[in-house]
Scaffold this motif. Structure first.
Motif, mmCIF file in Angstrom:
data_model
loop_
_atom_site.group_PDB
_atom_site.id
_atom_site.type_symbol
_atom_site.label_atom_id
_atom_site.label_comp_id
_atom_site.label_asym_id
_atom_site.label_seq_id
_atom_site.Cartn_x
_atom_site.Cartn_y
_atom_site.Cartn_z
ATOM 1 N N ILE A 180 0.411 -5.687 -5.408
ATOM 2 C CA ILE A 180 0.234 -4.825 -5.045
ATOM 3 C C ILE A 180 0.473 -3.379 -5.359
ATOM 4 O O ILE A 180 -0.608 -2.774 -5.716
ATOM 5 C CB ILE A 180 0.023 -4.841 -3.129
ATOM 6 C CG1 ILE A 180 -0.549 -6.342 -2.682
ATOM 7 C CG2 ILE A 180 -0.680 -3.680 -2.543
ATOM 8 C CD1 ILE A 180 0.511 -6.331 -1.218
ATOM 9 N N GLY A 181 1.945 -3.092 -5.245
ATOM 10 C CA GLY A 181 1.977 -2.232 -6.211
ATOM 11 C C GLY A 181 1.577 -1.834 -7.437
ATOM 12 O O GLY A 181 1.039 -0.774 -7.910
ATOM 13 N N THR A 182 1.968 -2.344 -8.113
ATOM 14 C CA THR A 182 1.826 -2.704 -9.740
ATOM 15 C C THR A 182 -0.278 -2.275 -10.182
ATOM 16 O O THR A 182 -0.609 -1.770 -10.876
ATOM 17 C CB THR A 182 1.542 -4.298 -10.353
ATOM 18 O OG1 THR A 182 3.280 -3.790 -10.576
ATOM 19 C CG2 THR A 182 1.456 -3.409 -11.836
ATOM 20 N N CYS A 183 -1.163 -3.359 -9.175
ATOM 21 C CA CYS A 183 -2.215 -3.592 -9.694
ATOM 22 C C CYS A 183 -2.814 -2.491 -8.534
ATOM 23 O O CYS A 183 -3.769 -1.822 -9.493
ATOM 24 C CB CYS A 183 -3.054 -4.430 -8.799
ATOM 25 S SG CYS A 183 -2.195 -5.980 -9.682
ATOM 26 N N GLY A 184 -2.355 -2.101 -7.924
ATOM 27 C CA GLY A 184 -2.738 -0.661 -6.893
ATOM 28 C C GLY A 184 -3.208 0.816 -7.446
ATOM 29 O O GLY A 184 -3.404 1.855 -7.572
ATOM 30 N N SER A 185 -1.234 0.868 -8.387
ATOM 31 C CA SER A 185 -1.462 1.658 -9.397
ATOM 32 C C SER A 185 -2.281 1.999 -10.234
ATOM 33 O O SER A 185 -2.447 2.969 -10.478
ATOM 34 C CB SER A 185 0.481 2.050 -9.297
ATOM 35 O OG SER A 185 1.345 1.989 -8.232
ATOM 36 N N ALA A 186 -2.264 0.764 -10.758
ATOM 37 C CA ALA A 186 -3.286 0.662 -12.394
ATOM 38 C C ALA A 186 -5.161 1.178 -11.472
ATOM 39 O O ALA A 186 -5.635 1.532 -12.571
ATOM 40 C CB ALA A 186 -3.394 -0.560 -13.046
ATOM 41 N N ILE A 187 -5.474 0.997 -10.402
ATOM 42 C CA ILE A 187 -6.323 1.176 -10.205
ATOM 43 C C ILE A 187 -6.220 2.530 -9.710
ATOM 44 O O ILE A 187 -7.802 3.206 -10.163
ATOM 45 C CB ILE A 187 -6.985 -0.214 -8.597
ATOM 46 C CG1 ILE A 187 -7.036 -1.351 -10.097
ATOM 47 C CG2 ILE A 187 -8.388 -0.167 -8.295
ATOM 48 C CD1 ILE A 187 -6.979 -2.184 -8.527
ATOM 49 N N MET A 188 -5.577 2.931 -8.914
ATOM 50 C CA MET A 188 -5.394 4.513 -8.265
ATOM 51 C C MET A 188 -5.386 5.661 -9.436
ATOM 52 O O MET A 188 -6.094 6.272 -10.076
ATOM 53 C CB MET A 188 -4.277 4.569 -7.674
ATOM 54 C CG MET A 188 -4.231 5.852 -6.853
ATOM 55 S SD MET A 188 -2.560 6.374 -6.114
ATOM 56 C CE MET A 188 -1.568 5.810 -7.277
ATOM 57 N N GLY A 231 10.318 4.792 2.219
ATOM 58 C CA GLY A 231 11.257 4.234 2.129
ATOM 59 C C GLY A 231 10.938 2.869 3.454
ATOM 60 O O GLY A 231 11.160 2.152 4.375
ATOM 61 N N ILE A 232 9.103 3.846 3.861
ATOM 62 C CA ILE A 232 8.376 2.961 5.018
ATOM 63 C C ILE A 232 8.222 1.765 4.016
ATOM 64 O O ILE A 232 8.131 0.441 4.803
ATOM 65 C CB ILE A 232 7.217 4.265 5.204
ATOM 66 C CG1 ILE A 232 7.877 4.485 6.441
ATOM 67 C CG2 ILE A 232 6.161 2.681 5.795
ATOM 68 C CD1 ILE A 232 5.955 5.566 6.278
ATOM 69 N N SER A 233 7.839 1.516 2.633
ATOM 70 C CA SER A 233 7.579 0.337 2.005
ATOM 71 C C SER A 233 8.829 -0.996 2.364
ATOM 72 O O SER A 233 8.520 -1.540 2.086
ATOM 73 C CB SER A 233 7.337 1.076 0.617
ATOM 74 O OG SER A 233 7.016 -0.564 0.457
ATOM 75 N N LEU A 234 9.916 -0.032 1.926
ATOM 76 C CA LEU A 234 11.245 -0.862 1.371
ATOM 77 C C LEU A 234 11.416 -1.307 2.789
ATOM 78 O O LEU A 234 11.874 -3.003 3.280
ATOM 79 C CB LEU A 234 12.493 -0.845 1.202
ATOM 80 C CG LEU A 234 11.996 0.054 -0.203
ATOM 81 C CD1 LEU A 234 13.135 1.793 -0.608
ATOM 82 C CD2 LEU A 234 12.129 -1.122 -1.080
ATOM 83 N N VAL A 287 0.522 -0.952 0.015
ATOM 84 C CA VAL A 287 -0.189 0.189 -0.306
ATOM 85 C C VAL A 287 0.904 1.453 0.054
ATOM 86 O O VAL A 287 0.605 2.590 -0.418
ATOM 87 C CB VAL A 287 -1.201 0.226 1.031
ATOM 88 C CG1 VAL A 287 -1.449 1.099 1.041
ATOM 89 C CG2 VAL A 287 -1.689 -1.352 1.023
ATOM 90 N N MET A 288 2.231 1.092 0.991
ATOM 91 C CA MET A 288 3.107 2.173 0.695
ATOM 92 C C MET A 288 3.668 2.901 -0.662
ATOM 93 O O MET A 288 4.112 3.824 -1.055
ATOM 94 C CB MET A 288 3.753 2.426 1.870
ATOM 95 C CG MET A 288 3.414 2.103 3.606
ATOM 96 S SD MET A 288 2.291 3.602 4.071
ATOM 97 C CE MET A 288 3.446 4.655 3.550
#
Length: 103
Positions: free
Chosen positions: A64-72, A39-42, A11-12
């Motif tokens: 999560i990053g890829t799908c979440g970013s595409a949906i966002m 930073g928090i994500s890593l 999510v971060m």
């Protein structure tokens, strides 16, 4: 607890991409949000990898990053909502689940 760290790390990652988009559009807050969220994500990804296999943890995190970013992008930035984009997101999710199942 590791799975919670991993989900929050993903999510971060999405929040960091939001900051990146803001920075690319000349909003100064993006330059603050982006490095903090990355930073928090890593850090959380590193904590999650103490008990979750690297390949699975990285696949889930990037998924999560890829799908979440595409949906966002579709919701917040009014990007295309073509059915093929949803199909590709589904393939990513299925691939991550499959990787977890065979690990």
């Amino acid at each position: 607890m590791s799975w919670i760290y991993l989900i929050i790390a993903g999510v971060m990652e999405v929040i960091a991409v939001y900051g990146m988009n803001r920075a690319a559009n000349k909003y100064k807050d993006g330059y603050i949000v982006m490095p903090i969220a990355f930073g928090i994500s890593l850090i959380l990804l590193t904590l999650a990898m103490e008990t979750i296999n690297m390949g699975v943890a990285y696949a889930v995190w990037t998924g999560i990053g890829t799908c979440g970013s595409a949906i966002m992008g579709m919701i917040v930035f009014k990007e295309s909502r073509d059915w093929r984009r949803f199909l590709c997101i589904g393939i990513i999710v299925a691939s991550v689940i499959g990787l977890k199942l065979v690990s």
